[in-house]
Design an enzyme around this catalytic site. Structure first.
Site, PDB file in Angstrom:
ATOM      1  N   HIS A  12       0.878  -1.086  -0.051  1.00  0.00           N
ATOM      2  CA  HIS A  12      -0.030   0.071   0.073  1.00  0.00           C
ATOM      3  C   HIS A  12       0.693   1.233  -0.070  1.00  0.00           C
ATOM      4  CE1 HIS A  12      -3.084   2.417   2.323  1.00  0.00           C
ATOM      5  NE2 HIS A  12      -3.660   2.496   1.119  1.00  0.00           N
ATOM      6  N   ASP A  41      -0.871   6.551  -5.091  1.00  0.00           N
ATOM      7  CA  ASP A  41      -1.998   7.536  -5.413  1.00  0.00           C
ATOM      8  C   ASP A  41      -1.188   8.636  -6.178  1.00  0.00           C
ATOM      9  OD1 ASP A  41      -3.630   6.412  -3.236  1.00  0.00           O
ATOM     10  OD2 ASP A  41      -1.981   6.875  -2.050  1.00  0.00           O
ATOM     11  N   HIS A  54      -0.987  11.336  -1.313  1.00  0.00           N
ATOM     12  CA  HIS A  54      -2.233  10.733  -1.184  1.00  0.00           C
ATOM     13  C   HIS A  54      -3.186  11.909  -0.719  1.00  0.00           C
ATOM     14  CE1 HIS A  54      -5.302   9.280   1.799  1.00  0.00           C
ATOM     15  NE2 HIS A  54      -5.381   8.221   1.194  1.00  0.00           N
TER      16      HIS A  54
HETATM   17  O1  G3P Z   1      -6.532   1.344  -3.317  1.00  0.00           O
HETATM   18  C1  G3P Z   1      -6.537   1.080  -1.818  1.00  0.00           C
HETATM   19  C2  G3P Z   1      -6.403   2.120  -1.152  1.00  0.00           C
HETATM   20  O2  G3P Z   1      -5.177   2.760  -1.292  1.00  0.00           O
HETATM   21  C3  G3P Z   1      -7.647   3.016  -0.879  1.00  0.00           C
HETATM   22  O3  G3P Z   1      -7.535   3.906   0.084  1.00  0.00           O
HETATM   23  O4  G3P Z   1      -7.208   6.116   1.197  1.00  0.00           O
HETATM   24  O5  G3P Z   1      -5.314   4.429   1.155  1.00  0.00           O
HETATM   25  O6  G3P Z   1      -5.934   5.574  -1.004  1.00  0.00           O
HETATM   26  P1  G3P Z   1      -6.334   5.058   0.301  1.00  0.00           P
HETATM   27 MG    MG Z   2      -4.588   4.763  -2.412  1.00  0.00          MG
END
Ligand code: G3P
Ligand code: MG
Length: 251
Positions: A12, A41, A54
């Site tokens: 992640h 992101d 993000h």
């Molecule tokens: O794509 C999974 C996850 O990254 C979505 O949540 O807020 O961490 O971008 P976030």
């Molecule tokens: Mg994400």
């Protein structure tokens, strides 16, 4: 349609909690751990350059004030996002999306590119990201899974690169999410672990979609989700979950 490969574990925000999020350093750590896929992101600077971040502001990751959508790329790309995480990462700056994609390609990492538009620029962000992917030769870019919480951003990006696998993201499951994912031509519906049930996963699979879940940091939970039929999880602790994902990955 290019094949994302559906790995069981996706680091992640590049390297999870083991490196400053959304950085090239994170990609390096994910690769060193043995991850085969990462998520990051992508947002636009004021002058329309897609880069990895993000939040819509710099406060949390850089420890300084600043609104991403109001700042030129030159200033953002010079912003240190390593020092707040740990002094050892001081000097690690926000990367351009194109550089993150190239690094993934070089490291052999598949890339889940989450389009993360600032509020009000969903269509423009989808267009810029889609056009960037379309401009890259297949030999330049990694295997990509496009995703977004924004149906508008995902629709526009998909129009530029219809052959790249895509996933619709939602925070909470409901039937309209499945309908939207199907209408967007997605292969997957990506869901939050919070409030998720086996019945939700079954409904997603019954609709013919893959199901990826975020953010899962406990091996026991990853095993339970795999038993429910979840195809993969996003994790901040890929170091803990790699042994589990090896069990749930197809041979
Ligand atoms: O794509 C999974 C996850 O990254 C979505 O949540 O807020 O961490 O971008 P976030
Ligand atoms: Mg994400």
């Amino acid at each position: 349609m290019s094949d994302w490969g559906w790995p069981g574990l996706i680091a992640h925000r590049c390297g999870g909690a083991l490196a400053p999020e959304n950085t090239l350093a994170g990609l390096g750590i994910a690769a060193r751990l043995g991850c085969v896929a990462v998520e990051f992101d992508a947002m636009l600077s004021a002058d329309g350059v897609p880069l990895l971040i993000h939040d819509e502001t710099l406060d949390r990751t850089a420890g300084v004030p600043g609104c991403v959508a109001a700042m030129p790329a030159a200033a953002l790309l010079a912003t240190d996002v390593g020092g707040v995480f740990h002094p050892a990462f001081r000097g690690e700056t926000i990367p351009r999306l194109i550089d993150a994609l190239a690094r993934c390609r070089a490291l052999g990492l598949a890339a889940n590119l989450e389009i993360k538009p600032a509020t009000g620029v969903e269509i423009e962000t989808g267009r810029v990201v889609g056009e960037l992917l379309a401009s890259m030769a297949p030999t330049q870019r990694p295997v990509v899974l496009l995703s977004s919480f924004s149906a508008d951003a995902l629709r526009i990006a998909a129009g530029c690169v219809p052959d790249i696998s895509r996933a619709f993201l939602v925070e909470a499951f409901d039937d309209t999410a499945i309908d939207t994912a199907l209408a967007l031509g997605c292969q997957s519906l990506n869901l939050s672990r919070q409030g998720l049930s086996a019945a939700h996963v079954a409904a997603v699979k019954k609709a013919g979609l893959r199901c990826l879940v975020y953010t899962v940091n406990q091996p026991d939970e990853a095993r339970r989700l795999a038993a429910w039929g979840v195809d993969g999880v996003f994790s901040d602790r890929p170091d803990l979950l790699l042994p589990v994902s090896a069990c749930q990955n197809p041979a």
